[in-house]
Design a protein around this motif. Structure first.
Motif, short mmCIF file in Angstrom:
data_model
loop_
_atom_site.label_atom_id
_atom_site.label_comp_id
_atom_site.label_asym_id
_atom_site.label_seq_id
_atom_site.Cartn_x
_atom_site.Cartn_y
_atom_site.Cartn_z
N LEU A 171 0.80 -1.22 0.00
CA LEU A 171 0.00 0.00 0.00
C LEU A 171 0.84 1.28 0.00
O LEU A 171 0.62 2.16 -0.85
N TRP A 206 0.91 4.11 -2.92
CA TRP A 206 0.39 5.42 -2.50
C TRP A 206 1.36 6.54 -2.80
O TRP A 206 0.96 7.67 -3.08
N SER A 220 -4.24 7.98 -6.32
CA SER A 220 -5.01 8.35 -5.13
C SER A 220 -4.96 7.23 -4.10
O SER A 220 -4.47 6.13 -4.37
N THR A 221 -5.48 7.51 -2.92
CA THR A 221 -5.47 6.52 -1.84
C THR A 221 -6.30 5.30 -2.21
O THR A 221 -5.91 4.15 -1.96
N VAL A 222 -7.47 5.53 -2.81
CA VAL A 222 -8.34 4.43 -3.21
C VAL A 222 -7.66 3.58 -4.29
O VAL A 222 -7.69 2.34 -4.25
N GLU A 223 -7.04 4.25 -5.27
CA GLU A 223 -6.34 3.52 -6.32
C GLU A 223 -5.16 2.73 -5.75
O GLU A 223 -4.91 1.59 -6.16
N LEU A 268 -4.91 1.49 -2.76
CA LEU A 268 -5.45 0.31 -2.06
C LEU A 268 -5.85 -0.77 -3.05
O LEU A 268 -5.58 -1.96 -2.83
N TYR A 269 -6.48 -0.36 -4.14
CA TYR A 269 -6.89 -1.33 -5.17
C TYR A 269 -5.68 -2.01 -5.79
O TYR A 269 -5.66 -3.25 -5.93
N TYR A 270 -4.67 -1.23 -6.16
CA TYR A 270 -3.46 -1.80 -6.75
C TYR A 270 -2.75 -2.75 -5.77
O TYR A 270 -2.22 -3.79 -6.17
#
Length: 439
Positions: free
Chosen positions: A143, A147, A153-156, A158-160
């Motif tokens: 993460l 990040w 972004s933070t959401v991206e 986390l997804y990655y």
């Protein structure tokens, strides 16, 4: 009764993967899973579903062309294919607090030759716990690396992190990035390599290590020792070979130590790229082919001939060279039937790869060389996922051939092992010994 259960095991094992590939193919043909709103044709959908289910990573369309829904479908296929449908189903039942039936437990114990009937449920629990813990820890470690990437972004991030953690642990090699992991930091590469190693050790080794540390003085199984030593030798030897061979090339071909280590690790059935494979020297490509064909360990998320198979063959060769009539290692005698199975798997694997290369050459552009086709076929049958672009350039017949090889590479060695196990019989007759002239 044992033979009938083994036949059922073979049917369930092959059938579960075939059914998952079929469902994945239908889902990936839907237009709403692609960014452009146009569904894949059935050949490309079948190829992608097979690659994901068999945790290979070969692609004929970029993963980035799928929208989040399509990428989650691929991720689901990777997760289910990585730990095996039967193991996952049994784990879910166990985690719900139910007891497995006698027939189900016997079926699982037949699938795991190295463990007793009583240890089958414990082994299945280990599969679930080890997988969930490794993937969760991997996502947390990945993460911050994603990040800190520019424009993420933070959401991206986390997804990655979650996507790459599952893909790496399952040795799948899929990435939402078109250039895989070529532009990421060294931290992400090292964490990803660690997940690949953890996924490639095999649950038998993890289960044995857990029991070893829980019970003081308990001896590690010979299988565990061979796998750990072979894995270490392949990682160190592969890194040194790739680094040295790239240093002997042109200045543009030289790569760093992290990339050399990552490439050697990923070559053992993961398939992530941290460098452009076009910069590899012929010697490095041959090194990758050897690493791909050897692959991971039994009971792991990876494919290949398996580390223990090659280690067993090496031990047999060593004993032959020093004049031993028996195969001995670590104060243990290895049954000759075990050794013969190892050599049979190696020979069959190599023959299939050679045959597949010959056939693939007929369905690719004339500009493709024999080495590139052999590389691609090796990647498919070992479920690695490294590609030199041959898969995407191949005709539909070539894509179907590679899909078949990915499927065979995933279910073939294990099913073949079950077949040999079911054919075992003790002969009460002895015959006169006669030597054959060799060499």
């Amino acid at each position: 009764m044992l033979i009938s259960f083994i036949k059922r095991s073979q049917f369930y094992f092959i059938g579960s993967f075939a059914a998952l590939i079929g469902a994945g193919t239908l889902l990936l043909m839907l237009p709403w899973v692609r960014e452009d709103g146009v569904g894949l044709d059935w050949v490309d959908a079948l190829f992608t579903a097979t690659s994901a289910t068999c945790v290979t990573g070969l692609t004929v369309v970029d993963t980035s062309t799928f929208n989040p829904a399509g990428q989650l479908i691929i991720l689901g296929l990777i997760q289910l294919g990585g730990i095996g449908i039967m193991s996952l189903s049994a784990s879910i039942v166990l985690m719900m607090g139910r007891q497995m039936s006698y027939a189900g437990t016997l079926l699982l114990s037949n699938l795991n030759e190295n463990f007793s009937f009583r240890g089958a449920e414990s082994l299945t629990r280990t599969v679930a716990a080890y997988t969930l813990f490794s993937e969760a820890a991997g996502a947390l470690l990945l993460l911050p690396g994603f990040w800190l990437m520019e424009g993420v972004s933070t959401v991206e991030a986390l997804y990655y992190a979650v996507f790459h953690s599952i893909s790496a642990f399952c040795n799948a090699g899929f990435s939402p990035f078109d250039d895989s992991l070529c532009r990421v930091s060294g931290w992400i590469k090292l964490v990803t390599a660690g997940l690949v190693i953890l996924g490639g050790l095999g649950v038998y080794v993890v289960y044995d290590l857990r029991q070893h540390f829980q019970a003081e003085g308990r001896r590690l199984r010979l299988h565990t020792r061979l796998v750990l030593v072979t894995t270490l030798v392949l990682l160190i030897g592969g890194t040194l070979l790739i680094k040295c061979q790239q240093m002997l090339g042109t200045p543009e071909q030289e790569i760093g130590w992290i990339d050399a280590f990552f490439t050697a690790t990923s070559a053992r059935t993961a398939g992530f790229n941290s460098i452009d494979l076009k910069v590899l020297t012929p010697g490095s490509m041959m090194t990758l082919i050897v690493l791909m064909l050897i692959g991971a360990s039994p009971g792991s998320t990876g494919g290949g001939m398996k580390t223990s198979t090659v280690a067993l063959a090496a031990v047999a060769l060593y004993n032959t060279f020093i004049g031993n009539q028996k195969v001995l290692q670590c104060r243990r005698e290895i049954p000759m039937a075990n050794v013969l199975k190892a050599f049979v798997i190696i020979v069959v694997f190599i023959l299939l790869t050679v045959f597949g290369t010959m056939v693939l050459m007929q369905f690719v552009p004339a500009t493709e060389t024999l080495q590139r086709c052999f590389f691609e076929t090796s990647s498919a049958i070992s479920t690695t996922g490294y590609s030199l672009g041959v898969s995407a350039a191949a005709e539909n017949e070539g894509k179907l051939l590679l899909s078949l090889f990915m499927f065979l590479g995933r279910v073939g060695p294990f099913t073949f092992f079950l077949f040999l196990m079911g054919r075992e019989k003790v002969s009460r007759l002895t015959y006169p010994e006669e030597r054959v002239i060799i060499g």
